[in-house]
Design a protein around this motif. Structure first.
Motif, PDB file in Angstrom:
ATOM      1  N   GLU A  23       0.828  -1.210   0.000  1.00 47.47           N
ATOM      2  CA  GLU A  23       0.000   0.000   0.000  1.00 47.47           C
ATOM      3  C   GLU A  23       0.864   1.262   0.000  1.00 47.47           C
ATOM      4  O   GLU A  23       0.540   2.239  -0.660  1.00 47.47           O
ATOM      5  N   ASN A  24       1.966   1.248   0.721  1.00 53.77           N
ATOM      6  CA  ASN A  24       2.811   2.427   0.861  1.00 53.77           C
ATOM      7  C   ASN A  24       3.904   2.569  -0.189  1.00 53.77           C
ATOM      8  O   ASN A  24       4.477   3.648  -0.341  1.00 53.77           O
ATOM      9  N   ASN A  25       4.214   1.509  -0.913  1.00 49.89           N
ATOM     10  CA  ASN A  25       5.360   1.548  -1.832  1.00 49.89           C
ATOM     11  C   ASN A  25       5.081   1.145  -3.269  1.00 49.89           C
ATOM     12  O   ASN A  25       5.939   1.343  -4.126  1.00 49.89           O
ATOM     13  N   ALA A  26       3.941   0.578  -3.560  1.00 45.50           N
ATOM     14  CA  ALA A  26       3.660   0.085  -4.907  1.00 45.50           C
ATOM     15  C   ALA A  26       3.805   1.172  -5.962  1.00 45.50           C
ATOM     16  O   ALA A  26       4.285   0.916  -7.070  1.00 45.50           O
ATOM     17  N   GLY A  61       3.398   7.923  -9.985  1.00 47.81           N
ATOM     18  CA  GLY A  61       4.033   9.014  -9.257  1.00 47.81           C
ATOM     19  C   GLY A  61       3.145  10.243  -9.177  1.00 47.81           C
ATOM     20  O   GLY A  61       3.006  10.861  -8.115  1.00 47.81           O
ATOM     21  N   VAL A  62       2.525  10.601 -10.294  1.00 43.13           N
ATOM     22  CA  VAL A  62       1.601  11.742 -10.301  1.00 43.13           C
ATOM     23  C   VAL A  62       0.426  11.460  -9.376  1.00 43.13           C
ATOM     24  O   VAL A  62       0.033  12.308  -8.569  1.00 43.13           O
ATOM     25  N   MET A  63      -0.141  10.265  -9.477  1.00 42.30           N
ATOM     26  CA  MET A  63      -1.290   9.913  -8.629  1.00 42.30           C
ATOM     27  C   MET A  63      -0.921   9.993  -7.154  1.00 42.30           C
ATOM     28  O   MET A  63      -1.696  10.504  -6.338  1.00 42.30           O
ATOM     29  N   HIS A  64       0.264   9.516  -6.817  1.00 45.84           N
ATOM     30  CA  HIS A  64       0.720   9.555  -5.427  1.00 45.84           C
ATOM     31  C   HIS A  64       0.890  11.002  -4.957  1.00 45.84           C
ATOM     32  O   HIS A  64       0.401  11.375  -3.888  1.00 45.84           O
ATOM     33  N   GLU A  65       1.582  11.814  -5.753  1.00 44.26           N
ATOM     34  CA  GLU A  65       1.827  13.210  -5.376  1.00 44.26           C
ATOM     35  C   GLU A  65       0.541  14.023  -5.272  1.00 44.26           C
ATOM     36  O   GLU A  65       0.418  14.887  -4.415  1.00 44.26           O
ATOM     37  N   GLU A  66      -0.412  13.733  -6.155  1.00 44.72           N
ATOM     38  CA  GLU A  66      -1.664  14.492  -6.173  1.00 44.72           C
ATOM     39  C   GLU A  66      -2.730  13.891  -5.256  1.00 44.72           C
ATOM     40  O   GLU A  66      -3.782  14.493  -5.062  1.00 44.72           O
ATOM     41  N   GLY A  67      -2.476  12.685  -4.736  1.00 39.64           N
ATOM     42  CA  GLY A  67      -3.459  12.025  -3.877  1.00 39.64           C
ATOM     43  C   GLY A  67      -4.699  11.581  -4.634  1.00 39.64           C
ATOM     44  O   GLY A  67      -5.814  11.634  -4.108  1.00 39.64           O
ATOM     45  N   LEU A  68      -4.505  11.112  -5.871  1.00 40.90           N
ATOM     46  CA  LEU A  68      -5.629  10.734  -6.721  1.00 40.90           C
ATOM     47  C   LEU A  68      -5.778   9.222  -6.834  1.00 40.90           C
ATOM     48  O   LEU A  68      -4.782   8.500  -6.927  1.00 40.90           O
ATOM     49  N   THR A  69      -7.008   8.769  -6.864  1.00 38.23           N
ATOM     50  CA  THR A  69      -7.294   7.374  -7.179  1.00 38.23           C
ATOM     51  C   THR A  69      -7.195   7.219  -8.696  1.00 38.23           C
ATOM     52  O   THR A  69      -7.116   8.223  -9.424  1.00 38.23           O
ATOM     53  N   LEU A  70      -7.229   5.993  -9.180  1.00 37.12           N
ATOM     54  CA  LEU A  70      -7.117   5.751 -10.613  1.00 37.12           C
ATOM     55  C   LEU A  70      -8.241   6.448 -11.377  1.00 37.12           C
ATOM     56  O   LEU A  70      -7.990   7.147 -12.364  1.00 37.12           O
ATOM     57  N   SER A  71      -9.465   6.308 -10.933  1.00 36.65           N
ATOM     58  CA  SER A  71     -10.601   6.947 -11.616  1.00 36.65           C
ATOM     59  C   SER A  71     -10.472   8.461 -11.602  1.00 36.65           C
ATOM     60  O   SER A  71     -10.720   9.127 -12.607  1.00 36.65           O
ATOM     61  N   ALA A  72     -10.089   9.011 -10.460  1.00 35.00           N
ATOM     62  CA  ALA A  72      -9.942  10.469 -10.344  1.00 35.00           C
ATOM     63  C   ALA A  72      -8.811  10.968 -11.234  1.00 35.00           C
ATOM     64  O   ALA A  72      -8.911  12.050 -11.833  1.00 35.00           O
ATOM     65  N   TYR A  73      -7.743  10.209 -11.343  1.00 32.37           N
ATOM     66  CA  TYR A  73      -6.609  10.594 -12.189  1.00 32.37           C
ATOM     67  C   TYR A  73      -7.022  10.625 -13.660  1.00 32.37           C
ATOM     68  O   TYR A  73      -6.723  11.579 -14.379  1.00 32.37           O
ATOM     69  N   ILE A  74      -7.719   9.602 -14.099  1.00 31.04           N
ATOM     70  CA  ILE A  74      -8.161   9.551 -15.494  1.00 31.04           C
ATOM     71  C   ILE A  74      -9.048  10.755 -15.801  1.00 31.04           C
ATOM     72  O   ILE A  74      -8.929  11.382 -16.857  1.00 31.04           O
ATOM     73  N   GLU A  75      -9.911  11.111 -14.873  1.00 32.08           N
ATOM     74  CA  GLU A  75     -10.777  12.284 -15.048  1.00 32.08           C
ATOM     75  C   GLU A  75      -9.957  13.572 -15.012  1.00 32.08           C
ATOM     76  O   GLU A  75     -10.155  14.475 -15.830  1.00 32.08           O
ATOM     77  N   ALA A  76      -9.026  13.696 -14.071  1.00 29.46           N
ATOM     78  CA  ALA A  76      -8.215  14.909 -13.929  1.00 29.46           C
ATOM     79  C   ALA A  76      -7.311  15.141 -15.141  1.00 29.46           C
ATOM     80  O   ALA A  76      -6.975  16.289 -15.454  1.00 29.46           O
ATOM     81  N   LEU A  77      -6.937  14.075 -15.831  1.00 26.54           N
ATOM     82  CA  LEU A  77      -6.095  14.227 -17.020  1.00 26.54           C
ATOM     83  C   LEU A  77      -6.755  15.111 -18.070  1.00 26.54           C
ATOM     84  O   LEU A  77      -6.065  15.776 -18.847  1.00 26.54           O
ATOM     85  N   HIS A  78      -8.078  15.156 -18.102  1.00 25.82           N
ATOM     86  CA  HIS A  78      -8.783  15.988 -19.078  1.00 25.82           C
ATOM     87  C   HIS A  78      -8.385  17.460 -18.971  1.00 25.82           C
ATOM     88  O   HIS A  78      -8.484  18.204 -19.940  1.00 25.82           O
ATOM     89  N   ASP A  79      -7.948  17.886 -17.797  1.00 25.96           N
ATOM     90  CA  ASP A  79      -7.537  19.277 -17.584  1.00 25.96           C
ATOM     91  C   ASP A  79      -6.063  19.504 -17.874  1.00 25.96           C
ATOM     92  O   ASP A  79      -5.568  20.628 -17.726  1.00 25.96           O
ATOM     93  N   HIS A  80      -5.352  18.467 -18.271  1.00 28.94           N
ATOM     94  CA  HIS A  80      -3.905  18.585 -18.511  1.00 28.94           C
ATOM     95  C   HIS A  80      -3.599  18.248 -19.963  1.00 28.94           C
ATOM     96  O   HIS A  80      -3.355  17.103 -20.317  1.00 28.94           O
TER      97      HIS A  80
END
Length: 137
Positions: A23-26, A61-80
């Motif tokens: 959980e902490n290192n994957a 790495g981005v998901m970890h730094e931003e505190g995003l789940t996989l679904s949230a990351y895929i959605e947030a990518l739309h703004d990048h």
């Protein structure tokens, strides 16, 4: 949690809970939890602490730094997009990640870095994700 135990020769060793370590290192190795309790309404699947998915070191790495789940990351990518990519420094390289929406003509121009050190993948819904190692120019 970490437990300590005394070995037969009198030394002390650490016994790690493998799920806690995972959980902490994957993310350091490019893996993320596929299903969390926080997004069970989105995925329709309850938190599965044992289910990890390989997304790559830059994305994890981005998901970890931003505190995003996989679904949230895929959605947030739309703004990048190309002009505003996510960036992640893994200590060796800086990675850039951006989204390119698919157009309705079935022929989508995808801007890519000139240096050629990039990957393009589909996001399985409505566009493409470009992952570049090194500066986008």
């Amino acid at each position: 949690p970490t437990r300590r135990s005394s070995d037969l020769d009198g030394t002390i060793s650490r016994i790690l809970d493998p799920m806690d370590w995972l959980e902490n290192n994957a993310w350091r190795y490019g893996f993320v939890r596929s299903y969390t309790d926080a997004e069970s309404e989105v995925t329709g699947i309850g938190g599965a602490a044992y289910h990890f998915r390989y997304v790559g070191k830059a994305h994890a790495g981005v998901m970890h730094e931003e505190g995003l789940t996989l679904s949230a990351y895929i959605e947030a990518l739309h703004d990048h997009r190309n002009g505003n990519p996510y960036s992640y420094d893994d200590g060796n390289d800086t990675w850039y990640v951006y989204y390119v929406p698919a157009d309705s003509t079935n022929t989508t121009p995808v801007p890519v870095p000139r240096h050629g050190n990039y990957e393009i993948s589909g996001n399985n819904t409505d566009g493409y994700v470009v992952t570049s190692r090194g500066k986008i120019s």
